[in-house]
Scaffold this active site. Structure first.
Site, PDB file in Angstrom:
ATOM      1  CG  ASP A   1      -2.220   0.921   1.057  1.00 57.10           C
ATOM      2  OD1 ASP A   1      -1.995   1.765   0.326  1.00 57.10           O
ATOM      3  OD2 ASP A   1      -2.972   0.696   1.779  1.00 57.10           O
TER       4      ASP A   1
ATOM      5  CG  ASP B   1      -4.135   5.331  -0.064  1.00 51.14           C
ATOM      6  OD1 ASP B   1      -3.403   4.469  -0.422  1.00 51.14           O
ATOM      7  OD2 ASP B   1      -4.761   5.679   0.836  1.00 51.14           O
TER       8      ASP B   1
ATOM      9  CG  HIS C   1      -9.379   6.736   3.232  1.00 58.46           C
ATOM     10  ND1 HIS C   1      -8.315   7.594   2.730  1.00 58.46           N
ATOM     11  CD2 HIS C   1      -8.868   5.323   3.013  1.00 58.46           C
ATOM     12  CE1 HIS C   1      -7.293   6.781   2.512  1.00 58.46           C
ATOM     13  NE2 HIS C   1      -7.540   5.538   2.088  1.00 58.46           N
TER      14      HIS C   1
ATOM     15  CG  HIS D   1      -7.975   7.165   6.755  1.00 56.62           C
ATOM     16  ND1 HIS D   1      -8.798   6.125   6.659  1.00 56.62           N
ATOM     17  CD2 HIS D   1      -6.682   7.012   6.416  1.00 56.62           C
ATOM     18  CE1 HIS D   1      -7.794   4.999   6.270  1.00 56.62           C
ATOM     19  NE2 HIS D   1      -6.536   5.506   6.040  1.00 56.62           N
TER      20      HIS D   1
ATOM     21  CD  GLU E   1      -7.812   1.386   1.469  1.00 58.55           C
ATOM     22  OE1 GLU E   1      -6.758   0.504   1.477  1.00 58.55           O
ATOM     23  OE2 GLU E   1      -7.617   2.552   2.078  1.00 58.55           O
TER      24      GLU E   1
ATOM     25  CD  GLU F   1      -5.857   2.395  -1.199  1.00 60.31           C
ATOM     26  OE1 GLU F   1      -4.902   1.901  -0.872  1.00 60.31           O
ATOM     27  OE2 GLU F   1      -6.362   3.647  -0.594  1.00 60.31           O
TER      28      GLU F   1
HETATM   29 CO    CO Z   1      -6.033   4.200   1.212  1.00 61.20          CO
END
Ligand code: CO
Length: 296
Positions: A85, A96, A155, A163, A188, A278
């Protein structure tokens, strides 16, 4: 969304997209996880940005929040299911993205399933769609052999905030919150062969500043000054120079006193394998060419 903000998101998206390729190349059996994480983070820095959080390298039943330590000993094994990630920030605006790799190919079906779920989820994100509708739709896309992880979510993103606002679950939660044009969101899904519920495991070497309170002790104060440089975003001890025994003790105190939050690894409660995928989307912009972590 103003043009300057959009450009920052596009830049961050471009850099994590490259970092993702590097992560895939790095994920070879026999490699130390620290080498994988640091090669990816270094690419982000080489492109003039900063990591938005430490690269997560969570393996098998671990779903998230493991990052290697300075003296990391874990080695990637051929059958491992590794989630990588990655986040980069441009002036605090974050892209992200995450992928799952399994060098031997033994668990390829699980990985393809989560990538397919992500693809469908991304196509469903439109201004006006509610989070509740989104979650219900994503849940339906998960093949019967697997469970969506119900307590891990996508998020919203905001400047210097990874977040922000409401969570974006991959299961129905009844939320009437609507996606609107210009929202920056990380989508994600996580799917598993296990229970679909993650529980707390060991500390994952990821931390975040929680309170600006003054602290006692020379080492604690010095450590806190270094921590403030991360501007409230998650960090790891690998990013603190000269992190030795004294600093380790000081960090423990900062965590005990509630100045710094320590993240535990999150793992499936039945130790089932977990896969994640994601991407980051700017909702309703650029005529649908709006997945900033794939578009370059
Ligand atoms: Co994320």
């Amino acid at each position: 969304m103003d043009e300057e903000t959009r450009q920052h998101y596009l830049k961050a998206g471009k850099v994590v997209q490259e970092a993702r390729k590097i992560a895939r190349e790095q994920a070879e059996p026999g490699k130390n996880l620290k080498e994988i994480a640091e090669t990816v983070e270094q690419h982000v820095r080489d492109e003039g940005l900063k990591p938005a959080f430490p690269v997560n390298t969570s393996i098998n039943d671990e779903a998230a929040h493991y990052t290697p330590s300075t003296d990391e000993e874990r080695i990637l094994e051929e059958h491992d299911v590794l989630k990588i990630d990655i986040g980069a920030q441009s002036n605090g605006f974050i892209a992200d993205t995450a992928l799952t790799v399994n060098p031997s190919g033994k668990h390829q079906e699980l990985i393809e399933a989560v990538e397919d779920v992500l693809q469908k989820a991304l196509e469903y994100v439109e201004p006006g769609v509610t989070i509740g509708e989104f979650g219900a739709y994503v849940q339906e896309q998960v093949p019967e052999d697997y469970e969506p992880v119900m307590n891990l979510t996508g998020h919203y993103l905001d400047q210097h905030t990874q977040h922000a606002g409401v969570s974006i679950p991959n299961v129905e939660n009844g939320s009437n919150h609507k996606f609107k044009e210009g929202d920056a969101v990380a989508i994600e899904p996580f799917i598993t062969e296990g229970s679909g519920k993650v529980v707390h495991g060991k500390p994952g070497n990821i931390y975040m500043l929680e309170s600006e309170r003054n602290v006692r002790g020379r080492t604690e104060r010095k450590l806190l000054r270094n921590i403030k440089k991360f501007k409230g975003l998650p960090f790891t001890t690998r990013w603190i120079s000269n992190y030795g025994g004294r600093e380790k003790m000081a960090m423990r105190k900062l965590v005990q006193n509630g100045v710094v939050k320590s993240y535990d690894v999150l793992k499936d409660s039945q130790e089932g394998l977990v896969a994640q995928a994601e991407h980051t989307v700017l909702v309703g912009v650029d005529d649908g060419n709006n997945i900033i972590t794939t578009k370059n």
